[in-house]
Design a protein around this motif. Sequence first.
Motif, mmCIF file in Angstrom:
data_model
loop_
_atom_site.group_PDB
_atom_site.id
_atom_site.type_symbol
_atom_site.label_atom_id
_atom_site.label_comp_id
_atom_site.label_asym_id
_atom_site.label_seq_id
_atom_site.Cartn_x
_atom_site.Cartn_y
_atom_site.Cartn_z
ATOM 1 N N ILE A 76 18.330 4.871 -24.465
ATOM 2 C CA ILE A 76 17.286 4.943 -23.441
ATOM 3 C C ILE A 76 16.517 6.246 -23.627
ATOM 4 C CG2 ILE A 76 16.786 4.890 -20.959
ATOM 5 C CD1 ILE A 76 18.104 2.350 -21.914
ATOM 6 N N SER A 123 12.202 15.036 -23.934
ATOM 7 C CA SER A 123 12.084 16.496 -23.877
ATOM 8 C C SER A 123 13.435 17.209 -23.957
ATOM 9 C CB SER A 123 11.335 16.927 -22.612
ATOM 10 O OG SER A 123 12.052 16.534 -21.477
ATOM 11 N N PRO A 125 9.714 19.578 -18.096
ATOM 12 C CA PRO A 125 9.133 18.320 -18.579
ATOM 13 C C PRO A 125 10.171 17.203 -18.464
ATOM 14 C CG PRO A 125 9.548 19.834 -20.405
ATOM 15 C CD PRO A 125 10.036 20.516 -19.170
HETATM 16 C C1 LIG Z 1 9.729 23.598 -22.549
HETATM 17 C C2 LIG Z 1 10.953 22.944 -21.948
HETATM 18 C C3 LIG Z 1 11.568 23.514 -20.845
HETATM 19 C C4 LIG Z 1 12.687 22.931 -20.268
HETATM 20 N N1 LIG Z 1 13.270 23.511 -19.182
HETATM 21 C C5 LIG Z 1 14.330 22.916 -18.592
HETATM 22 C C6 LIG Z 1 14.919 23.502 -17.417
HETATM 23 O O1 LIG Z 1 14.500 24.530 -16.906
HETATM 24 N N2 LIG Z 1 15.987 22.872 -16.879
HETATM 25 C C7 LIG Z 1 16.502 21.708 -17.399
HETATM 26 O O2 LIG Z 1 17.469 21.180 -16.835
HETATM 27 N N3 LIG Z 1 15.973 21.156 -18.504
HETATM 28 C C8 LIG Z 1 14.897 21.717 -19.107
HETATM 29 N N4 LIG Z 1 14.350 21.160 -20.234
HETATM 30 C C9 LIG Z 1 14.963 19.953 -20.817
HETATM 31 C C10 LIG Z 1 14.358 18.630 -20.313
HETATM 32 O O3 LIG Z 1 13.088 18.820 -19.776
HETATM 33 C C11 LIG Z 1 15.247 17.977 -19.263
HETATM 34 O O4 LIG Z 1 16.536 17.788 -19.779
HETATM 35 C C12 LIG Z 1 14.687 16.633 -18.805
HETATM 36 O O5 LIG Z 1 15.357 16.263 -17.639
HETATM 37 C C13 LIG Z 1 14.842 15.528 -19.850
HETATM 38 O O6 LIG Z 1 14.169 14.363 -19.380
HETATM 39 P P1 LIG Z 1 13.531 13.334 -20.404
HETATM 40 O O7 LIG Z 1 12.928 12.227 -19.619
HETATM 41 O O8 LIG Z 1 12.637 14.024 -21.345
HETATM 42 O O9 LIG Z 1 14.841 12.800 -21.125
HETATM 43 P P2 LIG Z 1 15.019 12.488 -22.669
HETATM 44 O O10 LIG Z 1 14.940 13.761 -23.444
HETATM 45 O O11 LIG Z 1 14.151 11.383 -23.094
HETATM 46 O O12 LIG Z 1 16.519 11.980 -22.663
HETATM 47 C C14 LIG Z 1 17.561 12.874 -22.330
HETATM 48 C C15 LIG Z 1 18.804 12.045 -22.007
HETATM 49 O O13 LIG Z 1 18.557 11.326 -20.797
HETATM 50 C C16 LIG Z 1 18.827 9.940 -21.013
HETATM 51 N N5 LIG Z 1 17.923 9.142 -20.179
HETATM 52 C C17 LIG Z 1 16.568 9.239 -20.071
HETATM 53 N N6 LIG Z 1 16.105 8.331 -19.187
HETATM 54 C C18 LIG Z 1 17.191 7.642 -18.740
HETATM 55 C C19 LIG Z 1 17.393 6.572 -17.828
HETATM 56 N N7 LIG Z 1 16.381 5.986 -17.166
HETATM 57 N N8 LIG Z 1 18.649 6.116 -17.623
HETATM 58 C C20 LIG Z 1 19.694 6.675 -18.279
HETATM 59 N N9 LIG Z 1 19.585 7.685 -19.157
HETATM 60 C C21 LIG Z 1 18.340 8.160 -19.379
HETATM 61 C C22 LIG Z 1 18.586 9.708 -22.494
HETATM 62 O O14 LIG Z 1 19.273 8.560 -22.943
HETATM 63 C C23 LIG Z 1 19.126 11.001 -23.079
HETATM 64 O O15 LIG Z 1 20.515 10.912 -23.223
HETATM 65 C C24 LIG Z 1 13.217 21.728 -20.821
HETATM 66 C C25 LIG Z 1 12.593 21.138 -21.930
HETATM 67 C C26 LIG Z 1 11.467 21.733 -22.491
HETATM 68 C C27 LIG Z 1 10.799 21.077 -23.672
#
Ligand SMILES: Cc1cc2nc3c(=O)[nH]c(=O)nc-3n(C[C@H](O)[C@H](O)[C@H](O)COP(=O)(O)OP(=O)(O)OC[C@H]3O[C@@H](n4cnc5c(N)ncnc54)[C@H](O)[C@@H]3O)c2cc1C
Length: 293
Positions: A57, A62, A123
């Motif tokens: 998924i 990010s 993000p």
């Molecule tokens: C510049 C930058 C700054 C950041 N700062 C932070 C911060 O301060 N704090 C923080 O916690 N994180 C931070 N992050 C990391 C990121 O933003 C978070 O982890 C975010 O929550 C990931 O969400 P995503 O939708 O991009 O997930 P993805 O990267 O697409 O996936 C991450 C995981 O979530 C799972 N997933 C996604 N959607 C679902 C769903 N609907 N059901 C089940 N599983 C799912 C995926 O399978 C994967 O295992 C940062 C990233 C960047 C690039």
Amino acid sequence: MLWPKPLSKKIKRGVILSGLTSFKIGGPAEYFFEPQNFKELQQALVLCRRFRIPVHILGAGSNLLIADAGLKGLVIRLSNENFRKCSLKGDCIVAGSGIKLNALILFSREHNRSGLEFLAGIPGTLGGGLSGNAGAWGYSIGSLVARAGVLDYAGKFNILPKKRLVFGYRKSNLNKQIILWAELETRRAAKTEVSRNLKEVILKRKASQGDHLPNAGCVFKNPEQASAGKLIDACGLKGKARGKAVISCRHANFILNRGKAKSGDVLALMELMRKKVKDRFKLQLEPEIRIWK
Ligand SMILES: Cc1cc2nc3c(=O)[nH]c(=O)nc-3n(C[C@H](O)[C@H](O)[C@H](O)COP(=O)(O)OP(=O)(O)OC[C@H]3O[C@@H](n4cnc5c(N)ncnc54)[C@H](O)[C@@H]3O)c2cc1C
């Protein structure tokens, strides 16, 4: 795999994933699917279970490092508007897991609700945020969840109440489920107050991060009582590079893609960071980013 109609028209082959991640790294997905609705999603999951096809998924990508060789199986992205809906229910915001965190925050301000502001600038989607219990400065999204609607990988729907949800530091028991929606507890507040909170959070974030090259945020979790970034910095690793991947000079727990970095370049830097911190501080760094290969 021959997908039955109507899925056969909607499931694509060989979609390159790099463009769907913040790192801009990743090869092709064997199969790629953006279901239009719950029924299509469920149908695909049932087939994957029957034919033993692995399912991944993808949220906003990010928090991911995807192998250049690509992925076997079906990558599912809940990007359709049916998975991004948002509404108010009493003190809660009910939101689809595909909604971006920033859109969720704007919805909350628009409706005079407070509590989500600490997520500003992170993000990603709500689904990704819940899976890894995203947060900052001691706050995390899991503490706001009243209930969540999930599908298991066999396609069975469940509603999980708060007492069945477990959130820890950058982890949750939702990472073995497909999150469809969540009810988030908020409190009433004036728009001006929410805007003020958001401004503060964004300024704080800019001061500590603000790298403009593609990255996936912190690559390692903080060990207990320590900051991974400070440990890596103390090992003198800022600016160290492998191929086109480089450890940020601003925040040592970030790896930046300054060109066409390979997934192997990032993994080599992570190995170096881990080894140096282990040798010098006897601490084991654990990845925060998810590695898909
Ligand atoms: C510049 C930058 C700054 C950041 N700062 C932070 C911060 O301060 N704090 C923080 O916690 N994180 C931070 N992050 C990391 C990121 O933003 C978070 O982890 C975010 O929550 C990931 O969400 P995503 O939708 O991009 O997930 P993805 O990267 O697409 O996936 C991450 C995981 O979530 C799972 N997933 C996604 N959607 C679902 C769903 N609907 N059901 C089940 N599983 C799912 C995926 O399978 C994967 O295992 C940062 C990233 C960047 C690039």
